[in-house]
Scaffold this motif. Structure first.
Motif, short mmCIF file in Angstrom:
data_model
loop_
_atom_site.label_atom_id
_atom_site.label_comp_id
_atom_site.label_asym_id
_atom_site.label_seq_id
_atom_site.Cartn_x
_atom_site.Cartn_y
_atom_site.Cartn_z
N GLN A 127 0.82 -1.20 0.00
CA GLN A 127 0.00 0.00 0.00
C GLN A 127 0.86 1.25 0.00
O GLN A 127 0.54 2.23 -0.68
N GLN A 128 1.96 1.21 0.73
CA GLN A 128 2.84 2.37 0.80
C GLN A 128 3.47 2.68 -0.56
O GLN A 128 3.54 3.84 -0.97
N SER A 178 -2.17 9.30 2.87
CA SER A 178 -1.52 8.46 3.88
C SER A 178 -1.90 6.99 3.65
O SER A 178 -2.95 6.68 3.08
N VAL A 179 -1.04 6.10 4.09
CA VAL A 179 -1.30 4.67 3.96
C VAL A 179 -2.55 4.29 4.73
O VAL A 179 -3.37 3.48 4.26
N SER A 180 -2.73 4.86 5.92
CA SER A 180 -3.92 4.53 6.72
C SER A 180 -5.20 4.98 6.02
O SER A 180 -6.21 4.26 6.04
N GLN A 181 -5.15 6.16 5.38
CA GLN A 181 -6.32 6.64 4.65
C GLN A 181 -6.60 5.73 3.46
O GLN A 181 -7.76 5.36 3.21
N TYR A 182 -5.55 5.36 2.74
CA TYR A 182 -5.74 4.50 1.58
C TYR A 182 -6.27 3.14 1.99
O TYR A 182 -7.12 2.55 1.30
N SER A 183 -5.80 2.62 3.11
CA SER A 183 -6.28 1.33 3.59
C SER A 183 -7.78 1.36 3.83
O SER A 183 -8.50 0.40 3.50
N ARG A 184 -8.27 2.47 4.36
CA ARG A 184 -9.71 2.60 4.59
C ARG A 184 -10.47 2.67 3.26
O ARG A 184 -11.60 2.19 3.15
#
Length: 270
Positions: free
Chosen positions: A20-21, A29-35
């Motif tokens: 993802q990174q 951000s990776v956390s935003q993309y994960s969501r």
């Protein structure tokens, strides 16, 4: 954007063998993309366009997969805009080839044809065939000044009409938005600002001053949002251009070129 789109991105990312990174490359951000992948969060269309661009995802495949998704229409518009600024005629033609076979809005195909003619340096001024097609699209809307897709199309069509007719259209837009532009969403402000900039470009080439000050005034009323900096800056550029303040005008041109927007400046009146 819905969960199916998040799933699509996850599948494409895995095909590329990217984490993802690696896939987001600091666009979000990776956390935003994960969501986003999990269908828990939406993100800006402009960010989505950057993602598909840096990872070389096939826009035509994307259209085919999600051709009934209204967000995909917006993505196509964003991609076309970026291709126009990059003067990437090959990419625009690829999009046109698929749009001809898809069930997406006909206005998207019309805008693509306009961009191709412009990039090929074809004269589209007073093109009666294009004017007819555009008028047919306009007649589909009861209130075209508030239709997002139509406004995007209108912004690409400045060269088709004679100035008298164009002034009538612009006067409606200015009357609708000038006093409330700063309170609209970022996307709406950007869309209306883009129309004003294209209109001012045409006004300078035609030596038409009827609505110049009103258009510059609207750009000056945009919210002081960093994401709208380019549009506010271009408002200043046209103010200096029409007032023959050449030193200040050239300073803005040099700034844009230094920031990497040399291709964009090619399309600006000088």
């Amino acid at each position: 954007m819905n969960m199916k789109l998040g799933e699509y991105l996850r599948e494409e990312r895995k095909k590329l063998g990217l984490t993802q990174q690696d896939f987001v490359q600091n666009i979000i951000s990776v956390s935003q993309y994960s969501r986003v992948e999990n269908g828990e969060q939406d993100f800006k269309v402009s960010d989505f366009v950057k993602l598909i661009s840096i990872n070389n995802l096939d826009i035509n495949q994307l259209i085919q997969t999600f051709q009934n998704n209204t967000q995909i229409k917006q993505t196509v518009l964003e991609t076309l805009a970026q291709a126009f600024y990059d003067r990437d005629l090959t990419k625009v033609k690829k999009i046109k080839d698929y749009l001809k076979q898809s069930s997406l809005d006909n206005s998207l195909l019309l805008r693509t044809e306009l961009i191709i003619l412009t990039l090929e340096n074809k004269d589209i001024s007073h093109n009666k065939n294009l004017e007819r097609q555009f008028s047919e699209e306009l007649n589909k809307f009861d209130d075209w000044t508030n239709d997002k897709v139509f406004l995007q199309l209108f912004g690409s069509s400045m060269l088709i009409f004679d100035m008298d007719r164009l002034n009538i259209y612009m006067n409606k837009i200015l009357s609708e938005y000038t006093n409330k532009i700063y309170s609209l969403s970022f996307e709406d402000q950007r869309r209306i600002a883009g129309i004003c900039i294209n209109y001012l470009n045409r006004c300078y080439s035609e030596k038409n001053l009827v609505l110049v000050n009103k258009s510059i005034n609207l750009l000056n009323k945009l919210a002081r949002n960093p994401d709208l900096l380019m549009y506010r800056l271009l408002g200043k550029y046209f103010k200096y251009l029409f007032n023959n303040e050449n030193v200040k005008k050239d300073q803005i041109l040099d700034l844009l070129k230094d920031a990497g927007y040399e291709k964009f400046t090619i399309n600006l009146a000088k």
